[in-house]
Design an enzyme around this catalytic site. Sequence first.
Site, PDB file in Angstrom:
ATOM      1  N   TYR A  30       0.849  -1.191   0.000  1.00  0.00           N
ATOM      2  CA  TYR A  30       0.000   0.000   0.000  1.00  0.00           C
ATOM      3  C   TYR A  30       0.881   1.236   0.000  1.00  0.00           C
ATOM      4  O   TYR A  30       2.077   1.183   0.334  1.00  0.00           O
ATOM      5  CB  TYR A  30      -0.946   0.014   1.216  1.00  0.00           C
ATOM      6  CG  TYR A  30      -0.267   0.238   2.539  1.00  0.00           C
ATOM      7  CD1 TYR A  30      -0.144   1.517   3.079  1.00  0.00           C
ATOM      8  CD2 TYR A  30       0.256  -0.829   3.265  1.00  0.00           C
ATOM      9  CE1 TYR A  30       0.477   1.731   4.294  1.00  0.00           C
ATOM     10  CE2 TYR A  30       0.869  -0.627   4.485  1.00  0.00           C
ATOM     11  CZ  TYR A  30       0.984   0.648   4.991  1.00  0.00           C
ATOM     12  OH  TYR A  30       1.609   0.856   6.202  1.00  0.00           O
ATOM     13  N   CYS A  31       0.282   2.358  -0.389  1.00  0.00           N
ATOM     14  CA  CYS A  31       0.936   3.660  -0.322  1.00  0.00           C
ATOM     15  C   CYS A  31      -0.057   4.622   0.326  1.00  0.00           C
ATOM     16  O   CYS A  31      -0.847   4.198   1.167  1.00  0.00           O
ATOM     17  CB  CYS A  31       1.396   4.123  -1.702  1.00  0.00           C
ATOM     18  SG  CYS A  31       0.064   4.371  -2.896  1.00  0.00           S
ATOM     19  N   GLN A  32      -0.047   5.865  -0.080  1.00  0.00           N
ATOM     20  CA  GLN A  32      -0.978   6.818   0.511  1.00  0.00           C
ATOM     21  C   GLN A  32      -2.353   6.753  -0.146  1.00  0.00           C
ATOM     22  O   GLN A  32      -3.365   6.773   0.526  1.00  0.00           O
ATOM     23  CB  GLN A  32      -0.425   8.246   0.419  1.00  0.00           C
ATOM     24  CG  GLN A  32      -1.243   9.291   1.140  1.00  0.00           C
ATOM     25  CD  GLN A  32      -1.270   9.090   2.651  1.00  0.00           C
ATOM     26  OE1 GLN A  32      -0.341   8.546   3.250  1.00  0.00           O
ATOM     27  NE2 GLN A  32      -2.346   9.526   3.286  1.00  0.00           N
ATOM     28  N   GLY A  58      -2.714   5.008  -3.715  1.00  0.00           N
ATOM     29  CA  GLY A  58      -2.816   4.030  -4.787  1.00  0.00           C
ATOM     30  C   GLY A  58      -1.856   4.162  -5.949  1.00  0.00           C
ATOM     31  O   GLY A  58      -1.603   3.199  -6.649  1.00  0.00           O
ATOM     32  N   TYR A  65      -3.093   4.267   2.754  1.00  0.00           N
ATOM     33  CA  TYR A  65      -3.070   4.604   4.166  1.00  0.00           C
ATOM     34  C   TYR A  65      -3.993   5.773   4.487  1.00  0.00           C
ATOM     35  O   TYR A  65      -4.572   5.827   5.568  1.00  0.00           O
ATOM     36  CB  TYR A  65      -1.646   4.904   4.645  1.00  0.00           C
ATOM     37  CG  TYR A  65      -1.578   5.098   6.132  1.00  0.00           C
ATOM     38  CD1 TYR A  65      -1.739   4.012   6.985  1.00  0.00           C
ATOM     39  CD2 TYR A  65      -1.403   6.349   6.696  1.00  0.00           C
ATOM     40  CE1 TYR A  65      -1.720   4.174   8.366  1.00  0.00           C
ATOM     41  CE2 TYR A  65      -1.376   6.518   8.062  1.00  0.00           C
ATOM     42  CZ  TYR A  65      -1.535   5.431   8.894  1.00  0.00           C
ATOM     43  OH  TYR A  65      -1.526   5.593  10.262  1.00  0.00           O
TER      44      TYR A  65
END
Length: 125
Positions: free
Chosen positions: A89-91, A93, A118
């Site tokens: 995951y990132c912030q 996508g 996130y």
Amino acid sequence: MRFQILLVVLALLFCFGCDQKASPEVIPVTKSELLVVLEHEDVQLVDVRRPEEYDLGHISGAININILDSEGFEKGAASLDKQKPVYIYCQAGKRSKKASEKLKAMGFTAIYDYSDGYGSWEQEN
């Protein structure tokens, strides 16, 4: 004669089939699915954001491998087991999509992308 043609066709199909390796697909995962996996399994969970973002908050159990640091990403990804599922995951996508493609190219077989990121995880908690 038919038998010989059939044998040739089967041989060609077999040869071409052997050379074709299925490329792993990146599987999208929802928050509820990720919660279940994290609760019941020992998973490789990777936060691909910058270290500064990770330090401000991350999903419990995640390791940080920054996708924006190409050399660091490859080194960090090399420490993972390619045969086990990896959840990323990132912030929001975009970076996790980029990381998914890199992991595919590196030979990972099961990649799950929590593309809501996130930001969504934090808002809902």
